[in-house]
Design a protein around this motif. Structure first.
Motif, PDB file in Angstrom:
ATOM      1  N   TYR A 185       0.810  -1.220   0.000  1.00  0.00           N
ATOM      2  CA  TYR A 185       0.000   0.000   0.000  1.00  0.00           C
ATOM      3  C   TYR A 185       0.845   1.273   0.000  1.00  0.00           C
ATOM      4  CZ  TYR A 185      -3.035   3.734   1.632  1.00  0.00           C
ATOM      5  OH  TYR A 185      -3.693   4.928   1.761  1.00  0.00           O
ATOM      6  N   LYS A 186       1.832   1.355   0.887  1.00  0.00           N
ATOM      7  CA  LYS A 186       2.636   2.584   0.983  1.00  0.00           C
ATOM      8  C   LYS A 186       3.409   2.859  -0.297  1.00  0.00           C
ATOM      9  CE  LYS A 186       3.070   2.775   5.959  1.00  0.00           C
ATOM     10  NZ  LYS A 186       3.952   2.824   7.113  1.00  0.00           N
ATOM     11  N   THR A 187       3.981   1.830  -0.890  1.00  0.00           N
ATOM     12  CA  THR A 187       4.739   1.991  -2.130  1.00  0.00           C
ATOM     13  C   THR A 187       3.833   2.418  -3.280  1.00  0.00           C
ATOM     14  OG1 THR A 187       6.241   0.249  -1.397  1.00  0.00           O
ATOM     15  CG2 THR A 187       6.295   0.812  -3.730  1.00  0.00           C
ATOM     16  N   ILE A 188       2.702   1.748  -3.401  1.00  0.00           N
ATOM     17  CA  ILE A 188       1.767   2.076  -4.480  1.00  0.00           C
ATOM     18  C   ILE A 188       1.221   3.482  -4.292  1.00  0.00           C
ATOM     19  CG2 ILE A 188      -0.495   1.498  -5.452  1.00  0.00           C
ATOM     20  CD1 ILE A 188       0.210  -1.462  -4.953  1.00  0.00           C
ATOM     21  N   MET A 189       0.868   3.853  -3.057  1.00  0.00           N
ATOM     22  CA  MET A 189       0.310   5.172  -2.797  1.00  0.00           C
ATOM     23  C   MET A 189       1.348   6.273  -3.045  1.00  0.00           C
ATOM     24  SD  MET A 189      -2.572   6.236  -2.259  1.00  0.00           S
ATOM     25  CE  MET A 189      -3.737   7.164  -1.381  1.00  0.00           C
ATOM     26  N   LYS A 190       2.603   6.003  -2.729  1.00  0.00           N
ATOM     27  CA  LYS A 190       3.664   6.987  -2.976  1.00  0.00           C
ATOM     28  C   LYS A 190       3.768   7.280  -4.472  1.00  0.00           C
ATOM     29  CE  LYS A 190       8.610   7.717  -2.450  1.00  0.00           C
ATOM     30  NZ  LYS A 190       9.892   7.120  -2.060  1.00  0.00           N
ATOM     31  N   LYS A 191       3.796   6.237  -5.288  1.00  0.00           N
ATOM     32  CA  LYS A 191       3.888   6.427  -6.734  1.00  0.00           C
ATOM     33  C   LYS A 191       2.609   7.054  -7.293  1.00  0.00           C
ATOM     34  CE  LYS A 191       7.252   2.784  -7.504  1.00  0.00           C
ATOM     35  NZ  LYS A 191       7.505   1.475  -8.112  1.00  0.00           N
ATOM     36  N   ALA A 192       1.456   6.665  -6.743  1.00  0.00           N
ATOM     37  CA  ALA A 192       0.193   7.255  -7.189  1.00  0.00           C
ATOM     38  C   ALA A 192       0.174   8.759  -6.908  1.00  0.00           C
ATOM     39  CB  ALA A 192      -0.981   6.567  -6.499  1.00  0.00           C
ATOM     40  N   ASN A 193       0.671   9.164  -5.753  1.00  0.00           N
ATOM     41  CA  ASN A 193       0.733  10.586  -5.423  1.00  0.00           C
ATOM     42  C   ASN A 193       1.708  11.343  -6.320  1.00  0.00           C
ATOM     43  OD1 ASN A 193      -1.183  11.173  -3.344  1.00  0.00           O
ATOM     44  ND2 ASN A 193       0.031   9.908  -1.971  1.00  0.00           N
ATOM     45  N   GLN A 194       2.829  10.712  -6.673  1.00  0.00           N
ATOM     46  CA  GLN A 194       3.766  11.334  -7.617  1.00  0.00           C
ATOM     47  C   GLN A 194       3.084  11.564  -8.952  1.00  0.00           C
ATOM     48  OE1 GLN A 194       7.131   8.764  -8.092  1.00  0.00           O
ATOM     49  NE2 GLN A 194       8.198   9.560  -6.295  1.00  0.00           N
ATOM     50  N   SER A 195       2.340  10.586  -9.406  1.00  0.00           N
ATOM     51  CA  SER A 195       1.645  10.704 -10.679  1.00  0.00           C
ATOM     52  C   SER A 195       0.582  11.792 -10.608  1.00  0.00           C
ATOM     53  CB  SER A 195       0.997   9.369 -11.050  1.00  0.00           C
ATOM     54  OG  SER A 195       0.347   9.459 -12.287  1.00  0.00           O
ATOM     55  N   PHE A 196      -0.164  11.834  -9.517  1.00  0.00           N
ATOM     56  CA  PHE A 196      -1.253  12.805  -9.367  1.00  0.00           C
ATOM     57  C   PHE A 196      -0.721  14.232  -9.193  1.00  0.00           C
ATOM     58  CE2 PHE A 196      -4.379  14.783  -6.290  1.00  0.00           C
ATOM     59  CZ  PHE A 196      -5.269  15.175  -7.263  1.00  0.00           C
ATOM     60  N   LYS A 197       0.223  14.423  -8.288  1.00  0.00           N
ATOM     61  CA  LYS A 197       0.692  15.775  -7.960  1.00  0.00           C
ATOM     62  C   LYS A 197       1.680  16.343  -8.967  1.00  0.00           C
ATOM     63  CE  LYS A 197      -0.150  15.199  -3.055  1.00  0.00           C
ATOM     64  NZ  LYS A 197       0.445  15.041  -1.726  1.00  0.00           N
ATOM     65  N   LYS A 198       2.477  15.468  -9.600  1.00  0.00           N
ATOM     66  CA  LYS A 198       3.515  15.938 -10.519  1.00  0.00           C
ATOM     67  C   LYS A 198       3.245  15.548 -11.971  1.00  0.00           C
ATOM     68  CE  LYS A 198       6.993  15.749  -6.913  1.00  0.00           C
ATOM     69  NZ  LYS A 198       8.277  15.185  -6.480  1.00  0.00           N
ATOM     70  N   SER A 199       2.082  14.971 -12.233  1.00  0.00           N
ATOM     71  CA  SER A 199       1.698  14.507 -13.581  1.00  0.00           C
ATOM     72  C   SER A 199       2.739  13.567 -14.183  1.00  0.00           C
ATOM     73  CB  SER A 199       1.457  15.692 -14.510  1.00  0.00           C
ATOM     74  OG  SER A 199       0.370  16.454 -14.064  1.00  0.00           O
ATOM     75  N   LYS A 200       3.320  12.730 -13.341  1.00  0.00           N
ATOM     76  CA  LYS A 200       4.320  11.758 -13.790  1.00  0.00           C
ATOM     77  C   LYS A 200       3.615  10.510 -14.313  1.00  0.00           C
ATOM     78  CE  LYS A 200       8.477   9.383 -12.401  1.00  0.00           C
ATOM     79  NZ  LYS A 200       9.455   9.126 -11.352  1.00  0.00           N
ATOM     80  N   SER A 201       4.046  10.023 -15.457  1.00  0.00           N
ATOM     81  CA  SER A 201       3.452   8.831 -16.070  1.00  0.00           C
ATOM     82  C   SER A 201       4.084   7.559 -15.519  1.00  0.00           C
ATOM     83  CB  SER A 201       3.630   8.871 -17.587  1.00  0.00           C
ATOM     84  OG  SER A 201       2.896   9.938 -18.117  1.00  0.00           O
ATOM     85  N   PHE A 202       3.263   6.547 -15.331  1.00  0.00           N
ATOM     86  CA  PHE A 202       3.696   5.232 -14.869  1.00  0.00           C
ATOM     87  C   PHE A 202       2.984   4.159 -15.677  1.00  0.00           C
ATOM     88  CE2 PHE A 202       4.537   7.735 -11.045  1.00  0.00           C
ATOM     89  CZ  PHE A 202       5.738   7.214 -10.602  1.00  0.00           C
ATOM     90  N   ASN A 203       3.497   2.936 -15.594  1.00  0.00           N
ATOM     91  CA  ASN A 203       2.795   1.762 -16.095  1.00  0.00           C
ATOM     92  C   ASN A 203       2.025   1.203 -14.900  1.00  0.00           C
ATOM     93  OD1 ASN A 203       3.963   2.041 -18.621  1.00  0.00           O
ATOM     94  ND2 ASN A 203       5.700   0.749 -18.089  1.00  0.00           N
ATOM     95  N   ILE A 204       0.709   1.130 -15.019  1.00  0.00           N
ATOM     96  CA  ILE A 204      -0.148   0.776 -13.889  1.00  0.00           C
ATOM     97  C   ILE A 204      -0.799  -0.573 -14.164  1.00  0.00           C
ATOM     98  CG2 ILE A 204      -2.118   1.501 -12.500  1.00  0.00           C
ATOM     99  CD1 ILE A 204      -1.442   4.410 -13.397  1.00  0.00           C
ATOM    100  N   GLY A 205      -0.580  -1.523 -13.254  1.00  0.00           N
ATOM    101  CA  GLY A 205      -1.136  -2.869 -13.379  1.00  0.00           C
ATOM    102  C   GLY A 205      -2.396  -3.019 -12.552  1.00  0.00           C
ATOM    103  N   ILE A 206      -3.514  -3.295 -13.218  1.00  0.00           N
ATOM    104  CA  ILE A 206      -4.817  -3.444 -12.574  1.00  0.00           C
ATOM    105  C   ILE A 206      -5.184  -4.921 -12.553  1.00  0.00           C
ATOM    106  CG2 ILE A 206      -7.248  -2.755 -12.622  1.00  0.00           C
ATOM    107  CD1 ILE A 206      -5.313  -0.354 -12.464  1.00  0.00           C
ATOM    108  N   GLU A 207      -5.541  -5.431 -11.376  1.00  0.00           N
ATOM    109  CA  GLU A 207      -5.963  -6.824 -11.268  1.00  0.00           C
ATOM    110  C   GLU A 207      -7.296  -7.015 -11.985  1.00  0.00           C
ATOM    111  OE1 GLU A 207      -5.896 -10.088  -7.791  1.00  0.00           O
ATOM    112  OE2 GLU A 207      -7.045  -8.280  -7.343  1.00  0.00           O
ATOM    113  N   ASN A 208      -7.347  -8.016 -12.852  1.00  0.00           N
ATOM    114  CA  ASN A 208      -8.569  -8.304 -13.608  1.00  0.00           C
ATOM    115  C   ASN A 208      -9.714  -8.680 -12.669  1.00  0.00           C
ATOM    116  OD1 ASN A 208      -7.172  -7.869 -15.986  1.00  0.00           O
ATOM    117  ND2 ASN A 208      -6.694 -10.029 -16.254  1.00  0.00           N
TER     118      ASN A 208
END
Length: 103
Positions: A68-91
């Motif tokens: 959770y902490k790792t995913i949320m950290k990267k999610a916040n980077q993407s949201f606040k800094k408009s940084k692009s990531f490859n995001i894996g969603i469980e089917n």
């Protein structure tokens, strides 16, 4: 013509069954940016609600996940800094399981 149809069917069956099991049955949104993060109004103690991209598709981050902490950290980077990531969603669950750097 029938033989060609059977060969194509066989090819698709083999191709669909030869996936990598370590991918956790994920659908990947490559080079994507998170546009919003809020508490899930239905289950705020369990999930954060995340919107990805212009079409604002809604996914979730489980607060009970070990990552959770790792995913949320990267999610916040993407949201606040408009940084692009490859995001894996469980089917079938719409839960974000991995967020990786774009290479």
């Amino acid at each position: 013509m029938k033989a060609l149809s059977y060969l194509l069917l066989l090819f698709f069956m083999i191709a669909s069954c030869s996936g990598n099991s370590s991918s956790q049955n994920l659908t990947w949104y490559n080079n994507s940016t998170i546009t919003n993060i809020i508490e899930d109004p239905d289950k705020p103690e369990d999930f954060a609600r995340v919107s990805i991209g212009i079409s604002a598709q809604v996914f979730y981050i489980s607060k009970k996940s070990t990552d959770y902490k790792t995913i949320m950290k990267k999610a916040n980077q993407s949201f606040k800094k408009s940084k692009s990531f490859n995001i894996g969603i469980e089917n079938k669950t719409n839960i974000i399981r991995q967020i990786n750097e774009v290479k």
